[in-house]
Every structure is written in C-alpha cells, then in structure tokens.
Design a protein around this motif. Structure first.
Motif, PDB file in Angstrom:
ATOM      1  N   LEU A 234      39.134  49.639  46.029  1.00 40.53           N
ATOM      2  CA  LEU A 234      39.608  48.732  44.978  1.00 40.53           C
ATOM      3  C   LEU A 234      40.146  47.442  45.596  1.00 40.53           C
ATOM      4  CD1 LEU A 234      39.841  48.905  41.873  1.00 40.53           C
ATOM      5  CD2 LEU A 234      42.186  49.679  42.167  1.00 40.53           C
ATOM      6  N   LYS A 237      37.517  45.194  46.649  1.00 43.00           N
ATOM      7  CA  LYS A 237      36.729  44.719  45.496  1.00 43.00           C
ATOM      8  C   LYS A 237      35.359  45.419  45.388  1.00 43.00           C
ATOM      9  CE  LYS A 237      39.624  41.326  44.251  1.00 43.00           C
ATOM     10  NZ  LYS A 237      40.775  41.653  45.068  1.00 43.00           N
ATOM     11  N   PHE A 239      34.113  47.874  43.480  1.00 42.60           N
ATOM     12  CA  PHE A 239      34.541  48.590  42.279  1.00 42.60           C
ATOM     13  C   PHE A 239      33.754  49.866  42.007  1.00 42.60           C
ATOM     14  CE2 PHE A 239      35.732  44.062  41.191  1.00 42.60           C
ATOM     15  CZ  PHE A 239      37.066  44.239  41.493  1.00 42.60           C
ATOM     16  N   ASP A 270      44.102  50.027  37.332  1.00 38.80           N
ATOM     17  CA  ASP A 270      43.853  48.767  38.050  1.00 38.80           C
ATOM     18  C   ASP A 270      42.371  48.389  38.005  1.00 38.80           C
ATOM     19  OD1 ASP A 270      46.521  48.673  38.714  1.00 38.80           O
ATOM     20  OD2 ASP A 270      46.268  49.473  40.748  1.00 38.80           O
ATOM     21  N   LEU A 271      41.509  49.410  38.140  1.00 36.74           N
ATOM     22  CA  LEU A 271      40.057  49.171  38.135  1.00 36.74           C
ATOM     23  C   LEU A 271      39.622  48.546  36.805  1.00 36.74           C
ATOM     24  CD1 LEU A 271      37.195  49.621  39.388  1.00 36.74           C
ATOM     25  CD2 LEU A 271      37.204  51.865  38.277  1.00 36.74           C
ATOM     26  N   TYR A 274      40.681  44.959  36.469  1.00 36.82           N
ATOM     27  CA  TYR A 274      39.768  44.041  37.160  1.00 36.82           C
ATOM     28  C   TYR A 274      38.522  43.797  36.321  1.00 36.82           C
ATOM     29  CZ  TYR A 274      42.265  44.038  41.649  1.00 36.82           C
ATOM     30  OH  TYR A 274      43.186  43.849  42.632  1.00 36.82           O
ATOM     31  N   ARG A 275      38.079  44.851  35.614  1.00 36.97           N
ATOM     32  CA  ARG A 275      36.865  44.743  34.801  1.00 36.97           C
ATOM     33  C   ARG A 275      37.168  44.198  33.399  1.00 36.97           C
ATOM     34  NH1 ARG A 275      33.823  50.475  36.426  1.00 36.97           N
ATOM     35  NH2 ARG A 275      32.905  49.700  38.377  1.00 36.97           N
ATOM     36  N   LYS A 276      38.441  43.919  33.167  1.00 37.57           N
ATOM     37  CA  LYS A 276      38.919  43.341  31.896  1.00 37.57           C
ATOM     38  C   LYS A 276      38.653  44.258  30.697  1.00 37.57           C
ATOM     39  CE  LYS A 276      38.649  38.639  33.597  1.00 37.57           C
ATOM     40  NZ  LYS A 276      38.132  37.273  33.422  1.00 37.57           N
TER      41      LYS A 276
END
Length: 522
Positions: A234, A237, A239, A270-271, A274-276
C-alpha cells in the motif's frame, strides 16, 4: 581411693557415657530419616504440582497468542505465579511475569510492563536453557520501546531477540513462531522509520519461516504477515498486491477475534480511500474501531485520526471535528502516562549506559595501566640490558686499556732494563778504552754527535770521543787513566774543546753537554 577403685570408677563412667550416647545417636538418625522421607514425599508432590503449572502455561500461552488478555491475567495471577512461588518453580515465575508484562504493554502501561519483564529476565539460570522465552522477553522490550518512540534502543532489543532464538539448532513450531514474530515486529519498526528495503527483507524472512509451519498452528502469524505485506505494498502504491495480501489476512483471521485483524481492516480502509471508494473505506474503518474497543485500545488513536481525515475529505466538518476531539482526548489520556513512562525508561537506559561506560572505562584504564606497567618493565629490562652490556663493553675497553698500559709499562721497564744494560756496557767499554766504545755510545745517544757537529763542524772523532767521556761524567783523572794519557793532556784537550764549542769560563762542560743533548732530543 586406691588405684583399683579409681580404675573401676573410670570404667563405670565410660560405660555410663556410652550408654547415654547411643540412644542420642539413634534419635538423631531417626530424625534425619524422617526429614529425608518428608523431603522425598514433598518432591513427589512438587512434580505433580509442576506438571499442573506446565499445563497452565500451555493454556496461558494460547490465550497470549490469541490476544485474550483478561483471561490470561486471571490464570497467571490466580494460579501460575502463586503455585510457582510456593514451589520455587523458575519456569512458571519466568513465564507468569512475562504474560503480565505483555498484558500491561498491550494496555499501554509500559513502565509497569518493563518492571515485570525485568522480573522475568531475573531467572537467568532457567533462561540459559530456554532461548525462546529469552527471545520473547527481548522482543517485548522492543515492542514497548517502539511504542514509546525509542526506535534505536528498540532495534537493539529486537536484534538480541533474534540472536537468542538463533542459538537453537533444531527449532520446534513454537521456536519458529517466536522467530517469525520477531521478524514481523522488526518490519513494523522499519515501516515507522520509513526504511522500505529493510521492511521487505524482514517480511520475506518471516514468510519463509511460516511456510514451514501448518496453517492451523500459525494462522495468527500468517494473518499478521499478510497484513504487513498488504500495508507494505500500500505504501509502495501497488494497490492490487496490497488488496491481495490484505484480503488473505482477513480471510484467515475472520471470526478469530484477534488484534492482528484490526491492522488488516485499517489497511483495507486506506486502500479504498486511495481508490476514492469512500463507502467501503468507512465500512472498514468503523469495523476496525468496533473491534479495537474490544481488543486493541492502542489502535484507537490511529483510527480517530483516519476518521477525522476521512470526514474532512468528505466535507463533513462536524463529523471530522467529533473524531478530532475524540482523538485529542484519547491522546491526552495516554500521552501523560506515555511521557512519564518514556522519561523514566530513558533515564533508566541512560543510567545503565553510564554504568556500562564506567565499567568499560574501568576496564580500559585497567588494561592501559597493565600495558603501561608491562611497557615500563620491558623498557626497564632493556635499559638494564643496555647498561650491563655497556658496562661490560666499558669494562672490556678498560681492561684492554689497562692491558695496553701494562704492556707499555712492561715494555718501558724492559727498555729501561736494556738501556741500563747498554749504558753499563758503554761505561765498561769506556773504562777499557775499547775500540767499540764510541760506536756503542753513538747507538745509545744517536743525536750526540749530530748536535755537537751543528755547533762546530770541525770537531774530530777523537774530540767527540773525549766529549762522550765527559758526557758519561768521567773526571779528567779517570779519562787520563782509561785512555792512557796524562792528566795534563786531558785538561789541555778539554780546554781546546771549550774554545771550539764557545763555552764561557764559568760554564761547566758536563752540564752544558747534558743540556744541549737533552734539548735536542726533546
């Protein structure tokens, strides 16, 4: 009292003494036998109790590995430690104090935790044979120091933990699990310090060990390992890799009620951030917070901060403020204790380092002092050797000089002896008016004729011969007698010679000759 009566009395007293002694000896023997029997009986009881304590340690270890602190504390405080104290069982006391230290560490009470770790470490004679437990102790100290932000000292203790477990040549599953856990905690430490290469290196080491252990035994450690790998990817980056390992971790730890699950849930949150994908992110964060309330209060601070950031990004200021306040309260509640514990432990470490430094200094000073003494002794021996050698050489030189002087003295004496012999021969030849007289005189006094001829070159051999008689201190009468001439002739010839040599009337011819010949020779 007669002599026979005295003997009879003495025999009676000895018999009386021996008759008193034997019953006493029997009593002592019986008492010793009773003590031995009682001790032997006690030993049998001890073995049974020790077996029971060992069984309790197995149960406690399972509770410890599953993070069930409340049940663990109960079994340790109520059974393991009291029974171990009664029987002075070091293994039970060592493990019992370690379990309490672990529970206190998990509750954020690091100072108290360290006190119990020290108690566990104090059973040194037992720990010499249990490298696994020794490794666990060092690992727990490392965990406490990591949470307090003392990373350098934490790393030192993790290294000690690794060294202890590596002492075991043939490791069982429990040893391997302890080793893998140490590698995992070191990876987490390097994650905090942002050393990704070191993180990955230790995670691979952990993964390699866990492959050798059946999953039903190592599911907790495997779940933690996958969670750590997921969080590592993570940060990189990556993913897809992160999702793969985090989901594997959750699938293993699902419904196991283990603290390691919280790390995986936070990672998944958190993942998706990051992927919104906010809906999924909040779902994982909330689940992690609920489970953290039950198992891992230390995760609260992290989750409050993540939820604050999440709602702030979602423009939900009220919710963000709510979690910000909760986070601050939580931080305030633990920071006071953490600051106190950190300061105390730092002072303790500094004091220990000062003692080590002083001991090292004492050792160095002792070694330096010893080296100085050895050097001084060696130098002294060298100086003594040189002095003795020099003295020997000087003595030799002195002996040589003395020998040379002695030789010179001998030579001089011999020469003087020869001269005395030669002079006597010359005098005898003069008295006999021998034809070789003047020739021998010339050999003895080679400068005589040369000097006189320098004064007057017209001097004849006969005149020089007469002067030689005068030089040898012969009187005119003696010269006349030895040369068969008249006294008057000798006197007349001496008068003529005085004139030739330009002597004044008052000058003595003998003294003049001696002076002239001596001055010339020098």
């Amino acid at each position: 009292m007669t002599k026979s009566k005295e003997f009879q009395y003495s025999s009676y007293s000895q018999k009386q003494h021996s008759s008193n002694f034997f019953p006493f000896f029997k009593q002592i023997t019986l008492l010793l036998l009773l003590v031995i029997c009682f001790y032997a009986k006690g030993q049998k009881i001890d073995k049974r109790v020790i077996g029971k304590i060992d069984s309790l340690i197995v149960i406690a270890d399972d509770l410890y590995m599953n993070g069930k602190d409340r049940e663990l504390i109960l079994i340790v405080e109520k059974k393991i430690i009291p029974e171990s104290k009664k029987n002075n069982y070091q293994r039970g006391l060592c493990y019992g104090n370690f379990y309490i230290a672990s529970c206190l560490s998990f509750a954020g009470k690091y100072l108290k935790s360290n006190i119990y770790i020290k108690k566990s470490q104090s059973y040194t004679s037992y720990l010499k044979s249990d490298f696994t437990q020794s490794s666990r102790n060092y690992g727990l100290i490392g965990d406490n120091l990591t949470d307090l932000g003392l990373y350098t000292v934490a790393a030192q203790n993790y290294y000690k933990a690794v060294r202890e477990i590596e002492k075991i040549n043939t490791k069982n599953y429990n040893d391997l699990l302890t080793q893998s856990t140490t590698y995992n905690t070191m990876a987490n430490l390097y994650t905090i310090q942002n050393f990704p290469d070191s993180v990955y290196s230790y995670l691979l080491k952990e993964k390699k060990i866990l492959r050798t252990i059946p999953l039903h035994i190592a599911y907790r450690e495997v779940g933690s390992s996958y969670s750590s790998l997921g969080n590592y990817y993570l940060l990189k980056k990556s993913f897809d890799s992160a999702e793969y390992y985090l989901k594997k971790s959750l699938s293993i730890l699902k419904n196991k009620e283990h603290p390691y699950e919280i790390e995986a849930l936070i990672g998944m949150g958190d993942l998706y951030m990051y992927r919104k994908k906010n809906d999924k992110a909040i779902q994982y964060y909330q689940e992690a917070l609920n489970k953290s309330s039950l198992h891992n209060l230390r995760s609260h601070g992290i989750l409050y901060k993540k939820l604050e950031d999440f709602y702030f990004k979602c423009n939900d200021i009220e919710k963000a403020k709510e979690y910000s306040i909760l986070g601050l309260r939580f931080e305030d509640s633990i920071n006071v204790n953490m600051d106190r514990d950190r300061n105390f432990i730092v002072n303790e470490i500094l004091e220990r380092e000062r003692e080590i430094y002083e001991n090292e200094n004492r050792k160095i000073n002792y070694e330096v002092g010893l080296i100085v003494i050895i050097v001084v002794i060696i130098l002294s021996l060298i100086v003594i050797y040189i002095f003795r050698k020099s003295k020997k050489q000087n003595d030799l030189k002195l002996n040589i000089k003395e020998l040379e002087i002695a030789k010179k003295i001998v030579y001089t004496n011999e020469l003087e002896q020869k001269l005395r012999i030669s002079l006597n021969e010359v005098i005898e030849a003069a008295k006999e008016n021998s034809p070789v007289f003047f020739e021998n005189f010339q050999s003895l006094h080679p400068n005589f004729s040369i000097k006189l001829l320098e004064i007057n070159g017209s001097l004849t051999t006969n005149e020089l011969k007469l002067l030689a008689y005068v030089y040898l201190n012969f009187s005119s009468k003696e010269i006349a007698a030895y040369t068969f001439r008249s006294y008057r002739t000798v006197q007349s010839r001496k008068y003529m010679l005085r004139k030739k040599l330009n002597l004044e009337t008052n000058q003595d011819l003998y003294l003049w000759l001696k002076r002239k010949v001596y001055l010339y020779s020098t």
